[in-house]
Design an enzyme around this catalytic site. Sequence first.
Site, PDB file in Angstrom:
ATOM      1  CG  LEU A 202     -49.150  11.514-125.286  1.00 34.53           C
ATOM      2  CD1 LEU A 202     -49.519  11.744-123.834  1.00 34.53           C
ATOM      3  CD2 LEU A 202     -47.732  11.995-125.573  1.00 34.53           C
TER       4      LEU A 202
ATOM      5  CG  HIS B 142     -48.507   3.345-123.198  1.00 35.85           C
ATOM      6  ND1 HIS B 142     -49.515   3.538-124.109  1.00 35.85           N
ATOM      7  CD2 HIS B 142     -48.061   2.073-123.399  1.00 35.85           C
ATOM      8  CE1 HIS B 142     -49.672   2.453-124.840  1.00 35.85           C
ATOM      9  NE2 HIS B 142     -48.795   1.544-124.426  1.00 35.85           N
TER      10      HIS B 142
ATOM     11  NE  ARG C  78     -38.950 -23.811-159.428  1.00 29.97           N
ATOM     12  CZ  ARG C  78     -38.406 -24.219-160.571  1.00 29.97           C
ATOM     13  NH1 ARG C  78     -37.788 -25.399-160.623  1.00 29.97           N
ATOM     14  NH2 ARG C  78     -38.475 -23.481-161.663  1.00 29.97           N
TER      15      ARG C  78
ATOM     16  CB  SER D  66     -45.530 -20.464-158.643  1.00 29.99           C
ATOM     17  OG  SER D  66     -44.903 -19.740-159.682  1.00 29.99           O
TER      18      SER D  66
ATOM     19  CG  HIS E  93     -41.552 -22.511-155.321  1.00 31.20           C
ATOM     20  ND1 HIS E  93     -42.896 -22.739-155.487  1.00 31.20           N
ATOM     21  CD2 HIS E  93     -41.029 -22.333-156.558  1.00 31.20           C
ATOM     22  CE1 HIS E  93     -43.192 -22.710-156.777  1.00 31.20           C
ATOM     23  NE2 HIS E  93     -42.068 -22.482-157.458  1.00 31.20           N
TER      24      HIS E  93
ATOM     25  CD  GLU F  32     -46.114 -12.305-149.225  1.00 31.02           C
ATOM     26  OE1 GLU F  32     -45.646 -12.633-150.327  1.00 31.02           O
ATOM     27  OE2 GLU F  32     -45.951 -11.160-148.714  1.00 31.02           O
TER      28      GLU F  32
ATOM     29  NE  ARG G  41     -43.960 -26.339-158.532  1.00 31.10           N
ATOM     30  CZ  ARG G  41     -43.880 -25.540-159.593  1.00 31.10           C
ATOM     31  NH1 ARG G  41     -44.579 -24.419-159.650  1.00 31.10           N
ATOM     32  NH2 ARG G  41     -43.082 -25.834-160.602  1.00 31.10           N
TER      33      ARG G  41
ATOM     34  CG  HIS H  33     -52.394  -0.588-121.761  1.00 34.93           C
ATOM     35  ND1 HIS H  33     -51.339   0.075-122.353  1.00 34.93           N
ATOM     36  CD2 HIS H  33     -51.987  -1.869-121.584  1.00 34.93           C
ATOM     37  CE1 HIS H  33     -50.338  -0.775-122.534  1.00 34.93           C
ATOM     38  NE2 HIS H  33     -50.706  -1.959-122.082  1.00 34.93           N
TER      39      HIS H  33
END
Length: 617
Positions: free
Chosen positions: A182, A256, A469, A340, A411, A361, A314, A31
């Site tokens: 661009l 590019h 769970r 949880s 879970h 996340e 858990r 590039h």
Amino acid sequence: MSEFDTTATAKLASQLRVDSIRCSSKAGSGHATSSLSAADLMAVLMSSELTYDWNKPDLATNDHLIFSKGHASPLLYSMFRAAGVIDEDELINTYRQFGGRLQGHPTPVLPWVDVATGSLGQGLPDAVGVAMAGRHLDKLPYHVWVLCGDSELAEGSVWEALDKASLYKLGNLTAIVDVNRLGQQGPTEFQWDLDEYSRRVEAFGAKAVEIDGHDLTAIHRALEESRQDSDRPTVILAKTIKGKGVPDVENKDGWHGKALPDEMADVAIKALGGVTSIHIDGNAPEPGTPAISADPSVPITLPSWDRGEEVPTRSAFGKTLAALSSRPKVVALDGEVGNSTHAGEFEDVCPERYFQMYIAEQQMVASAVGMSVRGYVPFASSFAAFLTSRAFDFIRMAAISGVDIRLVGSHAGAEIGADGPSQMALEDIAMMRAVHGSTVLYPCDANSTAHLVEAMADLDGVSYLRATRGGYPVLYDADEEFPVGGSKTHRAGPDDQVTLVGAGVTVHECLQAAEQLAEVPVRARVVDMYSLKPLDRTGLIESARQTGGRVVVVEDHYPEGGIGAAILESLADVPDIRVETLAVQGLPTSGATADLLDAAGISARHIVTAARRLVGA
């Protein structure tokens, strides 16, 4: 403003452009135009504001420079030549070549590269993690600089990063956006509309600074001032010209990712002043040590449970993570589900090393990556479904970066019950197994979970623990050992006829099935394959041969890439072993756990049927 030599910096910028052209043209790919547009920005940064000892890349007080637009690697490697850490031969003759360190996109095979980049929208999120470590853990004054491209501002992860950078008051973070208009295929979404970008940046709580990205004095002033805002990250929006310095390609679409042809490259190099060997020593960082240092002598008291207690794994994870807080380098990151996953128990005992990333996340994993760069031991946890669906590319890139991060997904599987299929991770084992160098663990009870979480703290690479769970009976004593790569065998006898293999919740279904089979009578042993990668191949083969080559594998996961697939791959070259796999078929619905496991074909009664079929009973 401090003294700044525009003439010397202009010469450095020309050298960076020349070297970017030279290495990419010699390689025949790369590039070049994306490097040319940002050369002035990096020349000013390198000569005036970057505080870095190039001979000591691990120095705690060094600034950090991350190329989020990793495709501009010719520019980065040209900077390394100017710093004197790579030579002419390596730059020109090894770029993008097999066996060389100068890969098409930078990776930490080079000690001056913190993280692998190239998947756009990840460099800035990773930099947030490094800056969080600097401000809240190391408590050192180093600055984190990130070169971004304008195309990647279309990625949502960039805005997650700015949001969390503002939340954690990361005044030690500056993003420099090369707004060259661009992209790979035509103009970017907002082209040169810096005001539009500024409004978005400010909306996420960062300071926006608009400049001409080829005005050296303006660049210097913006970089210098970005250090002055102690509580807000700065985003410098630099209007640049793609291909700057080579009139034949300036601001022209279609270049590019393309190297300049040899004849065009020769003309451009001559026009830019030819090949030079300007050397930049860099600005020496101030001495200092991180506020937190490792202490391997710290004792860890693991939680423990009595056999027969019904405990969700858990919950065991949360209590073990809290126990690991006595290790000063351990940090916890949560995706707003700590009540949880039970990761919130770490916050109760060690709030200063607990980082709430909310429902982001991607940024949670990226922050873990950045903290790992600074030598911390991050545990990031969420529901397994969200770790894989939202964050998988960040996990994949973490492996390429060679960082050590620990992920815990709770879970998982149809076992979760009434929440329904959108919450059921049924693909996570396959995804995590596919990650380069990963470790995948799936304990079935609380005590094994505690030992495996403790082991994760010392594992290299990306490690993943799958947690259930519901509460299930504790099967093991607290002092039992669980080496990574091992397994546990239950109900073994010399006359066993079939091996039942489970992990997590299906271990308990296999044990129920073994009891029912004994009434037939069919003698079955049960293998708890708590380590899925690496797999206990030796133990598995031994059990299979001792049970007539008959194996039933049961998993709360789709068949593709799961536990059955792992075992079939492991046994592919072993003759006279027959494997029957039971996995979740179809799309589950809401319901009670027992009903869902039975409907999926992985409950005890289905295991009994499969075992009897193999034995011929």
